[in-house]
Design a protein around this motif. Structure first.
Motif, PDB file in Angstrom:
ATOM      1  N   UNK A 165     -26.466  -5.082 -39.911  1.00  0.00           N
ATOM      2  CA  UNK A 165     -25.754  -5.568 -38.732  1.00  0.00           C
ATOM      3  C   UNK A 165     -25.548  -4.451 -37.713  1.00  0.00           C
ATOM      4  N   UNK A 166     -25.279  -3.252 -38.183  1.00  0.00           N
ATOM      5  CA  UNK A 166     -24.954  -2.151 -37.274  1.00  0.00           C
ATOM      6  C   UNK A 166     -26.194  -1.446 -36.723  1.00  0.00           C
ATOM      7  N   UNK A 167     -27.270  -1.433 -37.472  1.00  0.00           N
ATOM      8  CA  UNK A 167     -28.488  -0.773 -36.998  1.00  0.00           C
ATOM      9  C   UNK A 167     -29.729  -1.530 -37.405  1.00  0.00           C
ATOM     10  N   UNK A 176     -40.290  -9.256 -30.221  1.00  0.00           N
ATOM     11  CA  UNK A 176     -40.500 -10.626 -29.758  1.00  0.00           C
ATOM     12  C   UNK A 176     -39.867 -10.750 -28.380  1.00  0.00           C
ATOM     13  N   UNK A 177     -40.236 -11.764 -27.595  1.00  0.00           N
ATOM     14  CA  UNK A 177     -39.598 -11.943 -26.279  1.00  0.00           C
ATOM     15  C   UNK A 177     -38.097 -12.157 -26.426  1.00  0.00           C
ATOM     16  N   UNK A 178     -37.310 -11.515 -25.591  1.00  0.00           N
ATOM     17  CA  UNK A 178     -35.859 -11.609 -25.698  1.00  0.00           C
ATOM     18  C   UNK A 178     -35.318 -12.929 -25.168  1.00  0.00           C
ATOM     19  N   UNK A 179     -36.051 -13.614 -24.305  1.00  0.00           N
ATOM     20  CA  UNK A 179     -35.537 -14.825 -23.677  1.00  0.00           C
ATOM     21  C   UNK A 179     -35.509 -15.986 -24.671  1.00  0.00           C
ATOM     22  N   UNK A 180     -34.301 -16.415 -25.019  1.00  0.00           N
ATOM     23  CA  UNK A 180     -34.108 -17.600 -25.865  1.00  0.00           C
ATOM     24  C   UNK A 180     -34.918 -17.526 -27.163  1.00  0.00           C
ATOM     25  N   UNK A 181     -34.919 -16.351 -27.791  1.00  0.00           N
ATOM     26  CA  UNK A 181     -35.744 -16.201 -28.992  1.00  0.00           C
ATOM     27  C   UNK A 181     -35.077 -16.799 -30.224  1.00  0.00           C
ATOM     28  N   UNK A 182     -33.744 -16.910 -30.251  1.00  0.00           N
ATOM     29  CA  UNK A 182     -33.034 -17.483 -31.395  1.00  0.00           C
ATOM     30  C   UNK A 182     -32.369 -18.781 -30.949  1.00  0.00           C
ATOM     31  N   UNK A 183     -32.650 -19.859 -31.679  1.00  0.00           N
ATOM     32  CA  UNK A 183     -32.098 -21.168 -31.338  1.00  0.00           C
ATOM     33  C   UNK A 183     -31.476 -21.803 -32.574  1.00  0.00           C
ATOM     34  N   UNK A 184     -30.713 -22.874 -32.342  1.00  0.00           N
ATOM     35  CA  UNK A 184     -30.111 -23.657 -33.413  1.00  0.00           C
ATOM     36  C   UNK A 184     -30.592 -25.098 -33.305  1.00  0.00           C
ATOM     37  N   UNK A 185     -30.689 -25.756 -34.457  1.00  0.00           N
ATOM     38  CA  UNK A 185     -31.072 -27.161 -34.443  1.00  0.00           C
ATOM     39  C   UNK A 185     -29.834 -28.044 -34.327  1.00  0.00           C
ATOM     40  N   UNK A 186     -30.031 -29.345 -34.407  1.00  0.00           N
ATOM     41  CA  UNK A 186     -28.921 -30.275 -34.227  1.00  0.00           C
ATOM     42  C   UNK A 186     -27.873 -30.142 -35.325  1.00  0.00           C
ATOM     43  N   UNK A 187     -28.293 -29.677 -36.493  1.00  0.00           N
ATOM     44  CA  UNK A 187     -27.343 -29.502 -37.598  1.00  0.00           C
ATOM     45  C   UNK A 187     -26.576 -28.189 -37.496  1.00  0.00           C
ATOM     46  N   UNK A 207     -28.383 -10.745 -30.882  1.00  0.00           N
ATOM     47  CA  UNK A 207     -27.757  -9.932 -29.837  1.00  0.00           C
ATOM     48  C   UNK A 207     -28.664  -8.745 -29.525  1.00  0.00           C
ATOM     49  N   UNK A 208     -29.760  -8.970 -28.827  1.00  0.00           N
ATOM     50  CA  UNK A 208     -30.715  -7.876 -28.588  1.00  0.00           C
ATOM     51  C   UNK A 208     -30.128  -6.781 -27.711  1.00  0.00           C
ATOM     52  N   UNK A 213     -20.106  -3.248 -32.411  1.00  0.00           N
ATOM     53  CA  UNK A 213     -18.820  -2.579 -32.631  1.00  0.00           C
ATOM     54  C   UNK A 213     -17.854  -3.582 -33.239  1.00  0.00           C
ATOM     55  N   UNK A 214     -18.092  -3.921 -34.494  1.00  0.00           N
ATOM     56  CA  UNK A 214     -17.274  -4.908 -35.191  1.00  0.00           C
ATOM     57  C   UNK A 214     -16.836  -4.326 -36.522  1.00  0.00           C
ATOM     58  N   UNK A 215     -15.728  -4.826 -37.015  1.00  0.00           N
ATOM     59  CA  UNK A 215     -15.199  -4.339 -38.282  1.00  0.00           C
ATOM     60  C   UNK A 215     -15.913  -5.012 -39.459  1.00  0.00           C
ATOM     61  N   UNK A 216     -15.740  -4.389 -40.635  1.00  0.00           N
ATOM     62  CA  UNK A 216     -16.475  -4.821 -41.822  1.00  0.00           C
ATOM     63  C   UNK A 216     -16.238  -6.283 -42.190  1.00  0.00           C
ATOM     64  N   UNK A 217     -15.010  -6.827 -42.143  1.00  0.00           N
ATOM     65  CA  UNK A 217     -14.839  -8.247 -42.504  1.00  0.00           C
ATOM     66  C   UNK A 217     -15.650  -9.187 -41.622  1.00  0.00           C
ATOM     67  N   UNK A 218     -15.722  -8.882 -40.314  1.00  0.00           N
ATOM     68  CA  UNK A 218     -16.521  -9.724 -39.421  1.00  0.00           C
ATOM     69  C   UNK A 218     -18.006  -9.557 -39.737  1.00  0.00           C
TER      70      UNK A 218
END
Length: 516
Positions: A165-167, A176-187, A207-208, A213-218
């Protein structure tokens, strides 16, 4: 790579002085041959003059360099590293077609929370592999990416998950292209990115370019979502690239998924090798079996003359042989290759076959490409329970003793009336339905090897109570050959027998009972 180059240039690596001498000798030999050819075209007076000059130089030159320079270099050259026994190199013995067929005999397991049934899961895999390292900078992510794509070239359906997550490294190694590269389906599930036939997912794609900068629980919550909410579909192998170290991510992974085995990446220096033992301890605690230890950047090869030499000379190597042999874990060496560690500068379409390293056909003649191919075969054979062979030197055999023979995970017995039963390691007997094994056959008559299409009615065969066996024969320590009453023959992987009698998962894959 900068540190490695500096080590070679400064002569720290064992034999680096010899590498320079080898190249100089070749250069001097070529220069001498060229001069000789030119001298043959001159008249006798020029020949005599040249011969006198050469005889004068010969008293001062030796091995293509002045004697005084050679003597000075010999005085300042570092002492040669003592010869130390190394572990035997793992090498496979099965053809790609056999490995693919045996792997697909394994029951599919859900890629989701523990306890989830296969019919409830949105994704499944025949095997889940972990690529880990005790410390960073050893090339773990590079090996994980190229291992996944090498498995794809073997005809398998492969997914690759980056859990750092950090690196995250996957977005840099496979752009890969950064534009809309990760999507979600209806579920609400995450759709992985397809590049070159391999399904990819990383927090770096979500998050390209952003620093996490997030803590370990997150971070652990994000890891859990990546492990359970990515809709991979049916896979043969899911390769997971974990962050270096033995922290929270590995514990979360072991608690969430049933991991079949781990590949531990290291280099030949004391700092990295010390973390091999720590990684083994963690794998024992969470009951993830170590499959292989990869000694990355073990050697370097001169591009000019082809001379290969060790890159590191470290006393810690002396104890590595016995350490791995005692645990029956194989070793695989990979050479340092500047093209292997080279990351793409920008996105290139998959049809260009530019990256990763093993997808580029221009790299097939390089030693690193062949090493990654051996690694993919060795990982699958170890996973399937095949005894990986190795070649040990006499010094190694004297230092660590003979290799203990590995007991087969299970044996198949023919009972009266053509029934079958499985004898597990330890002597426990379990009955197994003949129809289940007959339906698991992956021969060319039952499954199209090119498309993977099943040509038999597996459900009907499983429900047929009249299926009987006529003979059983052991094939090495990795499979059994069954001759059925109708004359058909099937080869079933030993690991498939184990998982079949345990309801789809091999024993000893749960989280350890000890405290964290």
């Amino acid at each position: 790579s900068t540190l490695a180059a500096a080590a070679v240039l400064s002569g720290v690596a064992a034999g680096s002085f010899l590498l320079g001498r080898w190249c100089n000798n070749n250069s001097s030999s070529n220069s001498s041959n060229s001069n000789k050819k030119n001298n043959n075209t001159n008249d006798n007076s020029n020949n005599n003059k040249t011969d006198n000059s050469k005889s004068s130089d010969s008293s001062r030159l030796q091995g293509g360099r002045p004697q005084e320079e050679k003597a000075e270099e010999e005085e300042t050259a570092p002492p040669a590293a003592p010869s130390r026994p190394l572990p035997a190199q793992a090498r496979g013995k099965l053809a790609t077609e056999q490995l693919r067929a045996f792997l697909r005999q394994l029951p599919s397991k859900p890629i989701g929370p523990r306890g989830q049934r296969l019919d409830e899961a949105h994704s499944s895999a025949k095997a889940i592999l972990l690529c880990a390292s005790g410390k960073g900078g050893v090339g773990k992510s590079t090996i994980a990416v190229n291992l996944a794509y090498m498995l794809k070239q073997m005809g398998l359906e492969v997914g690759l998950l980056d859990l750092d997550i950090y690196g995250p490294s996957l977005p840099e190694l496979v752009k890969v292209p950064e534009e809309n590269c990760v999507t979600q389906n209806e579920a609400g599930r995450i759709i992985p990115i397809d590049y070159g036939g391999v399904a990819l997912m990383s927090w770096g794609y979500v998050r390209p370019g952003e620093a996490s900068t997030i803590r370990a629980p997150i971070a652990n919550q994000i890891v859990t979502q990546l492990l359970t909410l990515v809709e991979w579909g049916p896979l043969d192998v899911l390769v997971i690239d974990s962050p270096p170290g033995t922290g929270d991510v590995l514990l979360t992974l072991a608690q969430t998924l049933s991991v079949d085995g781990a590949v531990l990446v290291t280099t030949s220096n004391t700092l990295s090798l010390a973390d091999v033992a720590k990684g083994m301890q963690l794998f024992d605690k969470v009951e993830i079996p170590p499959l292989l230890v990869v000694r990355n950047m073990a050697t370097t090869c001169c591009e000019a003359c082809g001379y290969e030499q060790p890159l590191f000379a470290d006393a810690a190597l002396a104890g590595l042989a016995g350490f791995l042999r005692d645990r029956q874990v194989g070793l695989m060496d990979l050479p340092l290759d500047p093209l292997l560690s080279k990351a793409p500068m920008s996105f290139q379409p998959a049809m260009t076959y530019s990256y990763p390293f093993v997808r580029n056909p221009d790299h097939e003649a390089r030693p690193a490409w062949a090493g990654l191919g051996r690694l993919a075969h060795a990982v699958l054979e170890t996973l399937l329970g095949t005894e990986i062979q190795g070649e040990a030197t006499a010094g190694e055999a004297a230092a660590v003793g003979p290799v203990r023979p590995k007991e087969a995970a299970a044996a198949l017995r023919l009972r009266a009336g053509g029934l079958l039963e499985v004898r597990l390691r330890g002597g426990e007997l379990r009955p197994v339905a003949c129809g289940e094994l007959r339906a698991a056959c992956r021969c060319a008559h039952c499954v199209d090897d090119m498309t993977g299409e099943v040509k038999i009615d597996q459900a009907k065969i499983r429900a047929d109570q009249t299926v009987r066996a006529k003979g059983v024969e052991v094939v090495g320590n990795y499979a059994v050959s069954i001759v059925w009453a109708d004359g058909h023959s099937s080869i079933i992987a030993t690991r498939a027998l184990v998982e079949l009698v345990h309801g789809g998962s091999a024993p000893g894959r749960g989280v350890g009972s000890g405290s964290w």
